[in-house]
Design a protein around this motif. Structure first.
Motif, PDB file in Angstrom:
ATOM      1  N   VAL A 178      48.117 -39.467 -13.039  1.00  0.00           N
ATOM      2  CA  VAL A 178      48.035 -39.272 -11.593  1.00  0.00           C
ATOM      3  C   VAL A 178      46.583 -39.006 -11.186  1.00  0.00           C
ATOM      4  N   ASN A 179      45.868 -38.256 -12.031  1.00  0.00           N
ATOM      5  CA  ASN A 179      44.447 -37.996 -11.758  1.00  0.00           C
ATOM      6  C   ASN A 179      43.677 -39.302 -11.627  1.00  0.00           C
ATOM      7  N   LEU A 180      43.990 -40.267 -12.476  1.00  0.00           N
ATOM      8  CA  LEU A 180      43.282 -41.541 -12.440  1.00  0.00           C
ATOM      9  C   LEU A 180      43.533 -42.262 -11.121  1.00  0.00           C
ATOM     10  N   LEU A 181      44.794 -42.349 -10.732  1.00  0.00           N
ATOM     11  CA  LEU A 181      45.116 -43.032  -9.481  1.00  0.00           C
ATOM     12  C   LEU A 181      44.498 -42.302  -8.292  1.00  0.00           C
ATOM     13  N   ALA A 182      44.565 -40.969  -8.322  1.00  0.00           N
ATOM     14  CA  ALA A 182      43.989 -40.176  -7.235  1.00  0.00           C
ATOM     15  C   ALA A 182      42.480 -40.358  -7.161  1.00  0.00           C
ATOM     16  N   ALA A 183      41.821 -40.436  -8.312  1.00  0.00           N
ATOM     17  CA  ALA A 183      40.362 -40.615  -8.331  1.00  0.00           C
ATOM     18  C   ALA A 183      39.987 -41.973  -7.751  1.00  0.00           C
ATOM     19  N   LEU A 184      40.771 -43.004  -8.061  1.00  0.00           N
ATOM     20  CA  LEU A 184      40.504 -44.329  -7.508  1.00  0.00           C
ATOM     21  C   LEU A 184      40.668 -44.324  -5.985  1.00  0.00           C
ATOM     22  N   ILE A 185      41.690 -43.621  -5.509  1.00  0.00           N
ATOM     23  CA  ILE A 185      41.892 -43.506  -4.058  1.00  0.00           C
ATOM     24  C   ILE A 185      40.731 -42.755  -3.422  1.00  0.00           C
ATOM     25  N   ALA A 186      40.251 -41.712  -4.104  1.00  0.00           N
ATOM     26  CA  ALA A 186      39.132 -40.933  -3.580  1.00  0.00           C
ATOM     27  C   ALA A 186      37.870 -41.787  -3.471  1.00  0.00           C
ATOM     28  N   VAL A 187      37.630 -42.656  -4.460  1.00  0.00           N
ATOM     29  CA  VAL A 187      36.464 -43.549  -4.403  1.00  0.00           C
ATOM     30  C   VAL A 187      36.550 -44.432  -3.162  1.00  0.00           C
ATOM     31  N   TYR A 188      37.729 -45.007  -2.921  1.00  0.00           N
ATOM     32  CA  TYR A 188      37.896 -45.870  -1.749  1.00  0.00           C
ATOM     33  C   TYR A 188      37.729 -45.065  -0.454  1.00  0.00           C
ATOM     34  N   ALA A 189      38.330 -43.874  -0.405  1.00  0.00           N
ATOM     35  CA  ALA A 189      38.248 -43.055   0.808  1.00  0.00           C
ATOM     36  C   ALA A 189      36.808 -42.658   1.114  1.00  0.00           C
TER      37      ALA A 189
END
Length: 316
Positions: A53-64
């Motif tokens: 989940v951390n990985l997916l969340a980090a990818l979303i954070a990069v986009y945001a």
């Protein structure tokens, strides 16, 4: 007229920290999956699921953060900073999904506990993953505060939650290893899931709070009032309708400034400029807009009514 943000955090720097979080998530997910493969522990599996989940969340954070760094445009007069709140809310939802998966797996293993294996190696690998998470979380927390980024702060909080999860799992598995009570493994996983649920709900609450245009923190508002009180005493001005809000890393301040009626337009303009500059010095990066009104006109003290769709600006 689009409010001008005096200064902006260096857009690429928060994004680089988010990319660090992506690299950390990849490394820890691989290490924890290896630890699960070594031990067959549902507690370590729950730890690995949280890292995914951390990985997916980090990818979303990069986009945001990439979206949030875009400057204001004709369709988004106040910039794109609120993209960070969506990132944080999505991360909170992902955390809750991870917790649900852990609970389902734990209940299954609670009914049929099974022996664990190679716990010494498994715990050593998990400890290495936790150390990586700890170092990254500290870096993200510091960067989040420096750049006023809720996306980085959310990522840091999530990683620290992962660290404490790993510590709890390791302690419980060590106890199971010593006592032979393997039922402790799914019990530990359930406790981990409870902690993760709390973390996810906290992230969602903070995100919703930000999307609802909450006022700036009390210490920020106090700093603005100190500036205004200084000018009230030195220049005989007054003010009302002070309103503040935050959009990601950007802070907005608007107020009605009441000045002596005999001031020239230029003098009132220059005075407002000094006040705005002092507020921006107290709140670096804040966009400040003032509306000038005559001090001796009773109508100047009337409230402006419901919150406007954008801060009132004085003509330039």
């Amino acid at each position: 007229m689009v409010p001008q943000q005096n200064t902006r955090p260096a857009a690429g720097i928060p994004r680089r920290f988010a990319l660090l979080s992506v690299a950390t998530a990849l490394a820890t997910m691989a290490l924890k999956a290896w630890a699960y493969w070594l031990t067959n522990s549902i507690g370590l599996l729950s730890d690995a699921l949280e890292s995914s989940v951390n990985l997916l969340a980090a990818l979303i954070a990069v986009y945001a953060l990439t979206v949030a760094a875009k400057p204001p445009d004709e369709k988004h007069h106040f910039g794109h900073g609120k993209a960070e709140y969506f990132s944080s809310a999505i991360e909170g939802l992902l955390v809750l999904i991870a917790a649900a998966l852990i609970i389902l797996s734990s209940l299954d293993h609670l009914q049929a506990p099974h022996p664990l294996q190679q716990l010494d190696w498994g715990l050593a690998v998990a400890a290495a993953a936790s150390l990586i998470n700890l170092l990254t979380a500290r870096a993200l927390k510091s960067a989040g505060r420096r750049f006023r980024s809720i996306a980085l702060e959310a990522d840091a909080a999530h990683l620290m939650s992962d660290v404490w999860t790993s510590v709890g799992v390791a302690a419980g598995l060590g106890l199971a290893w010593l006592t032979g009570e393997y039922i402790l493994d799914p019990i530990i996983a359930l406790l981990v899931a409870t902690h993760i649920v709390w973390s996810g709900l906290t992230l969602i609450y903070r995100s919703v709070h930000g999307l609802l245009d909450a006022a700036l923190p009390a210490e920020d508002n106090a700093g603005i009032l100190r500036v205004l009180e200084k000018y009230r005493l030195s220049d005989g001005v007054d003010f009302h309708d002070l309103r503040t809000r935050q959009s990601g890393a950007h802070r907005f301040v608007s107020l009605h400034l009441l000045v002596p009626g005999d001031l020239s337009v230029k003098a009132a303009h220059d005075l407002a400029d000094r006040i705005e500059a002092d507020i921006q010095a107290a709140l670096p990066g804040a966009a400040v807009s003032t509306h000038i009104e005559p001090l001796d006109d009773p109508a100047s003290y009337h409230p402006s009514g419901p919150m406007p769709t954008e801060p009132t600006q004085r003509p330039r």
